[in-house]
Design a protein around this motif. Structure first.
Motif, PDB file in Angstrom:
ATOM      1  N   SER A   4      -4.779  -6.112  -3.516  1.00  0.00           N
ATOM      2  CA  SER A   4      -3.784  -5.150  -4.383  1.00  0.00           C
ATOM      3  C   SER A   4      -2.759  -4.600  -3.921  1.00  0.00           C
ATOM      4  O   SER A   4      -2.401  -4.975  -2.912  1.00  0.00           O
ATOM      5  CB  SER A   4      -5.125  -3.895  -4.666  1.00  0.00           C
ATOM      6  OG  SER A   4      -6.242  -4.427  -5.005  1.00  0.00           O
ATOM      7  N   ASP A   5      -1.941  -3.956  -4.643  1.00  0.00           N
ATOM      8  CA  ASP A   5      -0.930  -3.217  -4.156  1.00  0.00           C
ATOM      9  C   ASP A   5      -1.215  -1.972  -3.503  1.00  0.00           C
ATOM     10  O   ASP A   5      -1.445  -1.139  -4.236  1.00  0.00           O
ATOM     11  CB  ASP A   5       0.152  -2.998  -5.320  1.00  0.00           C
ATOM     12  CG  ASP A   5       1.539  -2.303  -4.835  1.00  0.00           C
ATOM     13  OD1 ASP A   5       1.701  -2.386  -3.986  1.00  0.00           O
ATOM     14  OD2 ASP A   5       1.997  -1.828  -5.924  1.00  0.00           O
ATOM     15  N   LEU A   6      -1.072  -2.007  -2.177  1.00  0.00           N
ATOM     16  CA  LEU A   6      -1.543  -0.989  -1.362  1.00  0.00           C
ATOM     17  C   LEU A   6      -0.661   0.135  -1.356  1.00  0.00           C
ATOM     18  O   LEU A   6      -0.753   1.157  -0.960  1.00  0.00           O
ATOM     19  CB  LEU A   6      -1.863  -1.306   0.149  1.00  0.00           C
ATOM     20  CG  LEU A   6      -3.311  -2.304   0.144  1.00  0.00           C
ATOM     21  CD1 LEU A   6      -3.133  -2.786   1.409  1.00  0.00           C
ATOM     22  CD2 LEU A   6      -4.404  -1.789  -0.410  1.00  0.00           C
ATOM     23  N   ALA A   7       0.560   0.050  -1.956  1.00  0.00           N
ATOM     24  CA  ALA A   7       1.484   1.064  -2.300  1.00  0.00           C
ATOM     25  C   ALA A   7       0.857   2.359  -2.968  1.00  0.00           C
ATOM     26  O   ALA A   7       1.439   3.368  -2.909  1.00  0.00           O
ATOM     27  CB  ALA A   7       2.860   0.526  -2.565  1.00  0.00           C
ATOM     28  N   LEU A   8       0.246   1.895  -3.817  1.00  0.00           N
ATOM     29  CA  LEU A   8      -0.811   3.022  -4.513  1.00  0.00           C
ATOM     30  C   LEU A   8      -1.406   4.058  -3.865  1.00  0.00           C
ATOM     31  O   LEU A   8      -1.491   5.029  -4.240  1.00  0.00           O
ATOM     32  CB  LEU A   8      -1.995   2.465  -5.515  1.00  0.00           C
ATOM     33  CG  LEU A   8      -1.090   1.981  -6.921  1.00  0.00           C
ATOM     34  CD1 LEU A   8      -0.147   0.922  -6.934  1.00  0.00           C
ATOM     35  CD2 LEU A   8      -2.439   1.686  -7.817  1.00  0.00           C
ATOM     36  N   LEU A   9      -1.501   3.573  -2.493  1.00  0.00           N
ATOM     37  CA  LEU A   9      -2.303   4.651  -1.496  1.00  0.00           C
ATOM     38  C   LEU A   9      -1.072   5.766  -0.962  1.00  0.00           C
ATOM     39  O   LEU A   9      -1.410   6.865  -0.655  1.00  0.00           O
ATOM     40  CB  LEU A   9      -2.701   4.108  -0.405  1.00  0.00           C
ATOM     41  CG  LEU A   9      -3.999   3.306  -0.607  1.00  0.00           C
ATOM     42  CD1 LEU A   9      -4.389   2.637   0.723  1.00  0.00           C
ATOM     43  CD2 LEU A   9      -5.118   4.065  -0.772  1.00  0.00           C
ATOM     44  N   ASP A  10       0.047   5.522  -1.075  1.00  0.00           N
ATOM     45  CA  ASP A  10       1.192   6.245  -0.372  1.00  0.00           C
ATOM     46  C   ASP A  10       1.317   7.759  -1.372  1.00  0.00           C
ATOM     47  O   ASP A  10       1.602   8.673  -0.538  1.00  0.00           O
ATOM     48  CB  ASP A  10       2.396   5.546  -0.933  1.00  0.00           C
ATOM     49  CG  ASP A  10       2.777   4.327   0.038  1.00  0.00           C
ATOM     50  OD1 ASP A  10       1.980   4.131   0.845  1.00  0.00           O
ATOM     51  OD2 ASP A  10       3.583   3.676  -0.438  1.00  0.00           O
ATOM     52  N   ASP A  11       0.789   8.027  -2.458  1.00  0.00           N
ATOM     53  CA  ASP A  11       0.761   9.301  -2.971  1.00  0.00           C
ATOM     54  C   ASP A  11      -0.658   9.609  -3.565  1.00  0.00           C
ATOM     55  O   ASP A  11      -0.994  10.384  -4.430  1.00  0.00           O
ATOM     56  CB  ASP A  11       1.901   9.349  -4.343  1.00  0.00           C
ATOM     57  CG  ASP A  11       1.732   8.365  -5.289  1.00  0.00           C
ATOM     58  OD1 ASP A  11       0.762   7.525  -5.212  1.00  0.00           O
ATOM     59  OD2 ASP A  11       2.629   8.265  -6.287  1.00  0.00           O
ATOM     60  N   ALA A  12      -1.516   8.706  -3.154  1.00  0.00           N
ATOM     61  CA  ALA A  12      -3.103   9.127  -3.670  1.00  0.00           C
ATOM     62  C   ALA A  12      -3.451  10.643  -3.062  1.00  0.00           C
ATOM     63  O   ALA A  12      -3.295  10.798  -2.021  1.00  0.00           O
ATOM     64  CB  ALA A  12      -4.001   8.030  -3.260  1.00  0.00           C
ATOM     65  N   ASP A  13      -4.345  11.103  -4.116  1.00  0.00           N
ATOM     66  CA  ASP A  13      -4.948  12.346  -3.549  1.00  0.00           C
ATOM     67  C   ASP A  13      -6.609  12.195  -3.286  1.00  0.00           C
ATOM     68  O   ASP A  13      -7.173  12.807  -2.422  1.00  0.00           O
ATOM     69  CB  ASP A  13      -4.930  13.489  -4.854  1.00  0.00           C
ATOM     70  CG  ASP A  13      -3.434  13.834  -5.006  1.00  0.00           C
ATOM     71  OD1 ASP A  13      -2.774  14.224  -4.156  1.00  0.00           O
ATOM     72  OD2 ASP A  13      -2.984  13.526  -6.125  1.00  0.00           O
ATOM     73  N   ALA A  14      -6.914  10.988  -3.939  1.00  0.00           N
ATOM     74  CA  ALA A  14      -8.388  10.713  -3.514  1.00  0.00           C
ATOM     75  C   ALA A  14      -8.582   9.343  -3.876  1.00  0.00           C
ATOM     76  O   ALA A  14      -7.758   8.528  -4.687  1.00  0.00           O
ATOM     77  CB  ALA A  14      -9.491  11.434  -4.532  1.00  0.00           C
ATOM     78  N   VAL A  15      -9.641   8.646  -3.170  1.00  0.00           N
ATOM     79  CA  VAL A  15      -9.811   7.232  -3.252  1.00  0.00           C
ATOM     80  C   VAL A  15     -11.383   6.969  -3.483  1.00  0.00           C
ATOM     81  O   VAL A  15     -12.225   7.809  -2.591  1.00  0.00           O
ATOM     82  CB  VAL A  15      -9.279   6.502  -1.933  1.00  0.00           C
ATOM     83  CG1 VAL A  15     -10.020   5.237  -2.088  1.00  0.00           C
ATOM     84  CG2 VAL A  15      -7.802   6.337  -2.010  1.00  0.00           C
ATOM     85  N   LEU A  16     -11.741   6.147  -4.408  1.00  0.00           N
ATOM     86  CA  LEU A  16     -13.281   5.765  -4.711  1.00  0.00           C
ATOM     87  C   LEU A  16     -13.125   4.458  -4.166  1.00  0.00           C
ATOM     88  O   LEU A  16     -12.350   3.415  -4.480  1.00  0.00           O
ATOM     89  CB  LEU A  16     -13.588   5.882  -6.048  1.00  0.00           C
ATOM     90  CG  LEU A  16     -13.303   7.193  -6.835  1.00  0.00           C
ATOM     91  CD1 LEU A  16     -13.824   7.261  -8.139  1.00  0.00           C
ATOM     92  CD2 LEU A  16     -14.131   8.518  -5.949  1.00  0.00           C
ATOM     93  N   VAL A  17     -14.310   3.956  -3.307  1.00  0.00           N
ATOM     94  CA  VAL A  17     -14.386   2.677  -2.961  1.00  0.00           C
ATOM     95  C   VAL A  17     -15.756   2.190  -3.359  1.00  0.00           C
ATOM     96  O   VAL A  17     -16.872   2.926  -2.922  1.00  0.00           O
ATOM     97  CB  VAL A  17     -14.397   2.442  -1.325  1.00  0.00           C
ATOM     98  CG1 VAL A  17     -14.752   1.035  -1.065  1.00  0.00           C
ATOM     99  CG2 VAL A  17     -12.977   2.936  -0.819  1.00  0.00           C
ATOM    100  N   THR A  18     -15.968   1.127  -4.124  1.00  0.00           N
ATOM    101  CA  THR A  18     -17.244   0.596  -4.484  1.00  0.00           C
ATOM    102  C   THR A  18     -17.967   0.270  -3.786  1.00  0.00           C
ATOM    103  O   THR A  18     -19.439   0.313  -3.435  1.00  0.00           O
ATOM    104  CB  THR A  18     -17.113  -0.326  -6.061  1.00  0.00           C
ATOM    105  OG1 THR A  18     -16.329  -1.425  -5.582  1.00  0.00           O
ATOM    106  CG2 THR A  18     -16.333   0.536  -6.954  1.00  0.00           C
ATOM    107  N   HIS A  19     -17.240  -0.869  -2.679  1.00  0.00           N
ATOM    108  CA  HIS A  19     -18.272  -1.370  -1.837  1.00  0.00           C
ATOM    109  C   HIS A  19     -17.279  -2.152  -0.804  1.00  0.00           C
ATOM    110  O   HIS A  19     -16.053  -1.939  -0.651  1.00  0.00           O
ATOM    111  CB  HIS A  19     -19.218  -2.523  -2.454  1.00  0.00           C
ATOM    112  CG  HIS A  19     -18.396  -3.894  -2.922  1.00  0.00           C
ATOM    113  ND1 HIS A  19     -17.514  -3.503  -4.024  1.00  0.00           N
ATOM    114  CD2 HIS A  19     -18.071  -4.926  -2.488  1.00  0.00           C
ATOM    115  CE1 HIS A  19     -16.908  -4.805  -4.489  1.00  0.00           C
ATOM    116  NE2 HIS A  19     -17.214  -5.658  -3.397  1.00  0.00           N
ATOM    117  N   GLU A  20     -17.958  -2.562   0.375  1.00  0.00           N
ATOM    118  CA  GLU A  20     -17.351  -3.053   1.734  1.00  0.00           C
ATOM    119  C   GLU A  20     -16.360  -4.292   1.605  1.00  0.00           C
ATOM    120  O   GLU A  20     -15.726  -4.479   2.606  1.00  0.00           O
ATOM    121  CB  GLU A  20     -18.277  -3.172   2.665  1.00  0.00           C
ATOM    122  CG  GLU A  20     -19.351  -4.314   2.531  1.00  0.00           C
ATOM    123  CD  GLU A  20     -20.351  -4.450   3.664  1.00  0.00           C
ATOM    124  OE1 GLU A  20     -20.350  -5.546   4.232  1.00  0.00           O
ATOM    125  OE2 GLU A  20     -21.281  -3.387   3.594  1.00  0.00           O
TER     126      GLU A  20
END
Length: 222
Positions: free
Chosen positions: A32-48
């Protein structure tokens, strides 16, 4: 009708939800484009699996953004803590949990990753229902809770564990108004076109819509 939001595909299985200046990112993995984390307020992860979570990138984002919160299965939380993430901003998510993340109402659904091969150990996978209308199943064909009508289904269309016939049947079983394909980084453009033709033609959703990576799309559940 739900409140309007903006959706952005980050590639593969990564989706960003945005509303009122707040951003929720689901499954920011290695494809994925991890730049989306730069301004994220919350993250959900489905699995490892690494195509759904990049632990180093997520730990780094937690270091940069002191209000960032993460929800994930307990095993993923343990991995992130071991990698140096602040435990107080990590939350274990399990089937039936309900919480608010970046202003979005979220419900965790299911607990099992689809079987890749019987010889491989099982993996916990939590699907997420966002605002009661959008279902992100991760690597599963988890159905929504009883009585919930899904407006938008993010449907996986390519994986080692997946037959396209099962993806089609999943769309039929959920019965969304809109189906959008995800989890297709390993496909060529020709393969994506084939998936689109079959899932849109046989799945039965009122609308089938492929999102363009990086292109924000306005969305309102009907």
């Amino acid at each position: 009708m739900s409140d309007p939001m903006t959706l952005t595909l980050g590639g593969h299985a990564c989706i960003r939800f945005e509303r009122d200046g707040r951003r929720l990112v689901v499954d920011p993995g290695s494809f994925s484009d991890l730049a989306l984390l730069d301004d994220a307020d919350a993250v959900l992860v489905t699995h490892e699996h690494p195509d759904h979570v990049d632990p180093a990138a997520l730990v780094a984002a937690l270091g940069r953004r002191d209000r960032l919160q993460v929800w994930a299965p307990a095993g993923v939380v343990d991995q992130l803590v071991a990698a140096g993430a602040p435990a107080e901003r990590l939350h274990a998510a399990a089937d039936g949990d309900a919480f608010t993340a970046a202003g979005f109402d979220v419900r965790a659904v299911g607990e099992a990753h689809a079987v890749i091969h019987p010889d491989l150990p099982p993996v916990t996978n939590v699907a997420y229902l966002v605002d009661g209308t959008v279902l992100h199943p991760g690597d599963s064909f988890t159905l929504p809770p009883a009585g919930v009508e899904v407006d938008l289904l993010l449907v996986p269309v390519s994986a080692p564990w997946l037959r396209l016939a099962d993806a089609i049947d999943y769309v039929r079983a959920v019965g969304p108004r809109v189906a959008s394909p995800i989890h297709d980084a390993i496909l060529s453009d020709t393969g994506k076109a084939l998936c689109d033709r079959l899932v849109s033609g046989l799945g039965g959703a009122q609308e089938y819509r492929r999102l363009t990576p990086g292109e924000p799309v306005a969305y309102t559940a009907v």
